[in-house]
Design a protein around this motif. Sequence first.
Motif, PDB file in Angstrom:
ATOM      1  N   ARG A  36      -3.029  11.478   5.097  1.00 27.52           N
ATOM      2  CA  ARG A  36      -3.372  11.064   6.465  1.00 27.52           C
ATOM      3  C   ARG A  36      -4.822  11.427   6.777  1.00 27.52           C
ATOM      4  O   ARG A  36      -5.371  12.391   6.240  1.00 27.52           O
ATOM      5  CB  ARG A  36      -2.428  11.725   7.472  1.00 27.52           C
ATOM      6  CG  ARG A  36      -2.605  13.229   7.606  1.00 27.52           C
ATOM      7  CD  ARG A  36      -1.449  13.850   8.367  1.00 27.52           C
ATOM      8  NE  ARG A  36      -1.602  15.288   8.532  1.00 27.52           N
ATOM      9  CZ  ARG A  36      -1.332  16.193   7.576  1.00 27.52           C
ATOM     10  NH1 ARG A  36      -0.915  15.785   6.384  1.00 27.52           N
ATOM     11  NH2 ARG A  36      -1.479  17.483   7.822  1.00 27.52           N
ATOM     12  N   ASN A  37      -5.428  10.653   7.645  1.00 28.13           N
ATOM     13  CA  ASN A  37      -6.816  10.879   8.045  1.00 28.13           C
ATOM     14  C   ASN A  37      -6.949  10.496   9.517  1.00 28.13           C
ATOM     15  O   ASN A  37      -7.467   9.431   9.857  1.00 28.13           O
ATOM     16  CB  ASN A  37      -7.765  10.050   7.171  1.00 28.13           C
ATOM     17  CG  ASN A  37      -9.228  10.364   7.424  1.00 28.13           C
ATOM     18  OD1 ASN A  37      -9.563  11.150   8.303  1.00 28.13           O
ATOM     19  ND2 ASN A  37     -10.092   9.732   6.667  1.00 28.13           N
ATOM     20  N   PRO A  38      -6.480  11.356  10.421  1.00 20.80           N
ATOM     21  CA  PRO A  38      -6.441  10.997  11.846  1.00 20.80           C
ATOM     22  C   PRO A  38      -7.837  10.732  12.422  1.00 20.80           C
ATOM     23  O   PRO A  38      -8.758  11.517  12.218  1.00 20.80           O
ATOM     24  CB  PRO A  38      -5.815  12.238  12.507  1.00 20.80           C
ATOM     25  CG  PRO A  38      -5.133  12.966  11.401  1.00 20.80           C
ATOM     26  CD  PRO A  38      -5.946  12.703  10.171  1.00 20.80           C
ATOM     27  N   GLN A  39      -7.975   9.632  13.127  1.00 17.86           N
ATOM     28  CA  GLN A  39      -9.184   9.309  13.880  1.00 17.86           C
ATOM     29  C   GLN A  39      -8.761   9.264  15.350  1.00 17.86           C
ATOM     30  O   GLN A  39      -8.329   8.242  15.861  1.00 17.86           O
ATOM     31  CB  GLN A  39      -9.759   7.969  13.412  1.00 17.86           C
ATOM     32  CG  GLN A  39     -10.070   7.915  11.925  1.00 17.86           C
ATOM     33  CD  GLN A  39     -11.138   8.914  11.518  1.00 17.86           C
ATOM     34  OE1 GLN A  39     -12.210   8.983  12.123  1.00 17.86           O
ATOM     35  NE2 GLN A  39     -10.848   9.717  10.499  1.00 17.86           N
ATOM     36  N   LEU A  40      -8.912  10.382  16.003  1.00 17.35           N
ATOM     37  CA  LEU A  40      -8.228  10.587  17.283  1.00 17.35           C
ATOM     38  C   LEU A  40      -8.946  10.004  18.488  1.00 17.35           C
ATOM     39  O   LEU A  40      -8.346   9.873  19.554  1.00 17.35           O
ATOM     40  CB  LEU A  40      -8.003  12.088  17.501  1.00 17.35           C
ATOM     41  CG  LEU A  40      -7.170  12.808  16.435  1.00 17.35           C
ATOM     42  CD1 LEU A  40      -7.018  14.277  16.786  1.00 17.35           C
ATOM     43  CD2 LEU A  40      -5.802  12.148  16.259  1.00 17.35           C
ATOM     44  N   HIS A  41     -10.221   9.656  18.336  1.00 13.77           N
ATOM     45  CA  HIS A  41     -10.977   9.304  19.546  1.00 13.77           C
ATOM     46  C   HIS A  41     -11.632   7.928  19.458  1.00 13.77           C
ATOM     47  O   HIS A  41     -12.592   7.643  20.171  1.00 13.77           O
ATOM     48  CB  HIS A  41     -12.029  10.380  19.820  1.00 13.77           C
ATOM     49  CG  HIS A  41     -11.440  11.756  19.980  1.00 13.77           C
ATOM     50  ND1 HIS A  41     -10.641  12.098  21.054  1.00 13.77           N
ATOM     51  CD2 HIS A  41     -11.487  12.847  19.182  1.00 13.77           C
ATOM     52  CE1 HIS A  41     -10.249  13.358  20.924  1.00 13.77           C
ATOM     53  NE2 HIS A  41     -10.746  13.831  19.792  1.00 13.77           N
ATOM     54  N   ASP A  42     -11.131   7.067  18.555  1.00 17.02           N
ATOM     55  CA  ASP A  42     -11.686   5.721  18.439  1.00 17.02           C
ATOM     56  C   ASP A  42     -10.938   4.702  19.290  1.00 17.02           C
ATOM     57  O   ASP A  42     -11.374   3.556  19.413  1.00 17.02           O
ATOM     58  CB  ASP A  42     -11.666   5.260  16.976  1.00 17.02           C
ATOM     59  CG  ASP A  42     -12.684   6.008  16.135  1.00 17.02           C
ATOM     60  OD1 ASP A  42     -13.586   6.639  16.718  1.00 17.02           O
ATOM     61  OD2 ASP A  42     -12.565   5.973  14.893  1.00 17.02           O
ATOM     62  N   ASN A  43      -9.831   5.111  19.872  1.00 18.50           N
ATOM     63  CA  ASN A  43      -9.028   4.205  20.695  1.00 18.50           C
ATOM     64  C   ASN A  43      -9.592   4.173  22.113  1.00 18.50           C
ATOM     65  O   ASN A  43      -9.005   4.683  23.068  1.00 18.50           O
ATOM     66  CB  ASN A  43      -7.568   4.665  20.696  1.00 18.50           C
ATOM     67  CG  ASN A  43      -6.659   3.725  21.469  1.00 18.50           C
ATOM     68  OD1 ASN A  43      -7.041   2.599  21.773  1.00 18.50           O
ATOM     69  ND2 ASN A  43      -5.464   4.188  21.791  1.00 18.50           N
ATOM     70  N   PHE A  51       0.843  -1.201   0.000  1.00 19.03           N
ATOM     71  CA  PHE A  51       0.000   0.000   0.000  1.00 19.03           C
ATOM     72  C   PHE A  51       0.877   1.250   0.000  1.00 19.03           C
ATOM     73  O   PHE A  51       1.941   1.275   0.623  1.00 19.03           O
ATOM     74  CB  PHE A  51      -0.917   0.058   1.223  1.00 19.03           C
ATOM     75  CG  PHE A  51      -2.036  -0.928   1.200  1.00 19.03           C
ATOM     76  CD1 PHE A  51      -3.130  -0.752   0.354  1.00 19.03           C
ATOM     77  CD2 PHE A  51      -2.021  -2.043   2.036  1.00 19.03           C
ATOM     78  CE1 PHE A  51      -4.169  -1.657   0.334  1.00 19.03           C
ATOM     79  CE2 PHE A  51      -3.052  -2.950   2.021  1.00 19.03           C
ATOM     80  CZ  PHE A  51      -4.135  -2.767   1.169  1.00 19.03           C
ATOM     81  N   ARG A  52       0.393   2.274  -0.675  1.00 20.04           N
ATOM     82  CA  ARG A  52       1.058   3.571  -0.619  1.00 20.04           C
ATOM     83  C   ARG A  52       0.683   4.239   0.698  1.00 20.04           C
ATOM     84  O   ARG A  52      -0.483   4.299   1.068  1.00 20.04           O
ATOM     85  CB  ARG A  52       0.593   4.441  -1.796  1.00 20.04           C
ATOM     86  CG  ARG A  52       1.230   5.842  -1.815  1.00 20.04           C
ATOM     87  CD  ARG A  52       0.668   6.656  -2.964  1.00 20.04           C
ATOM     88  NE  ARG A  52      -0.734   6.978  -2.750  1.00 20.04           N
ATOM     89  CZ  ARG A  52      -1.609   7.208  -3.722  1.00 20.04           C
ATOM     90  NH1 ARG A  52      -1.242   7.152  -4.988  1.00 20.04           N
ATOM     91  NH2 ARG A  52      -2.867   7.509  -3.443  1.00 20.04           N
ATOM     92  N   VAL A  53       1.663   4.735   1.416  1.00 20.99           N
ATOM     93  CA  VAL A  53       1.437   5.475   2.656  1.00 20.99           C
ATOM     94  C   VAL A  53       2.041   6.859   2.485  1.00 20.99           C
ATOM     95  O   VAL A  53       3.254   6.993   2.288  1.00 20.99           O
ATOM     96  CB  VAL A  53       2.076   4.766   3.869  1.00 20.99           C
ATOM     97  CG1 VAL A  53       1.736   5.521   5.152  1.00 20.99           C
ATOM     98  CG2 VAL A  53       1.608   3.329   3.959  1.00 20.99           C
ATOM     99  N   SER A  54       1.184   7.879   2.548  1.00 24.04           N
ATOM    100  CA  SER A  54       1.658   9.244   2.331  1.00 24.04           C
ATOM    101  C   SER A  54       1.125  10.150   3.436  1.00 24.04           C
ATOM    102  O   SER A  54      -0.062  10.085   3.793  1.00 24.04           O
ATOM    103  CB  SER A  54       1.180   9.754   0.963  1.00 24.04           C
ATOM    104  OG  SER A  54       1.454  11.137   0.823  1.00 24.04           O
TER     105      SER A  54
END
Length: 251
Positions: free
Chosen positions: A49-56, A42-45
């Motif tokens: 980025r698409n931060p999902q900050l509160h799912d953890n 997969f390409r990682v750039s």
Amino acid sequence: MNYLIKIIPHPLKLLIANTRAYVLFLKQYRHFIKLSKKGHRFRVSWSERNPQLHDNSRDTGFDPHYTYHPAWAARILAKTKPARHVDISSILSFSTIVSAFVPTDFYDYRPAHITLSDLISRKADLTALQFSDNSIESLSCMHTIEHIGLGRYGDTIDPDGDIKAMSELSRVIARGGNLLFVTPIGKPRIQFNAHRIYSYRQIIDYFPDLKLKEFSLLADDGGGDGLIINASETQADSQEYGCGCFWFTKV
């Protein structure tokens, strides 16, 4: 320290929480890049980025009202097995799912443009339904009545819009038919322009031509114990914002 945390203004608490979450995101990103070999599948750039900050979180969060009441209604349909079901303005996911095992007509003031087998989606105004008297064998209207007449969804401002809508539901349900009705329950009041909260007795009195077959309650605690089947009027009226699930029949 706990005292200091309590007196920090909410916006500042939110900023601190977001900052901590973003720092963790950065650490995880760097660690992921380090572990990813050259030519990874997969390409990682960084630009994508698409931060999902509160799912953890420790547990999976959910809206108790809108998780429990469709589950309650689906279980009743599994028992009654109607030839066809009509839903008016309940959460759309309910009709899309139950149409897999019961052909379903979905009506809303703001019609949903959706295409699925055994699902028909059309427009309806709850205060003036286009159906004949005593014509619908299986009907649901859940977490909807409390909004009618408050202008939230572009409908006409009408302090008695909810009463008109409940009268229409009672009119169109067939003799011997079932109405699955859900609304906020507890200490009666209006929180304009979001919704109304009703007492148990108000709902019973608004449907004088119908007989209550079952009343289930999701309490203020968010359903720690799930739905209370055959809850009492006292339990219902002690809530601030409970979820009242009424199964009515027309005799």
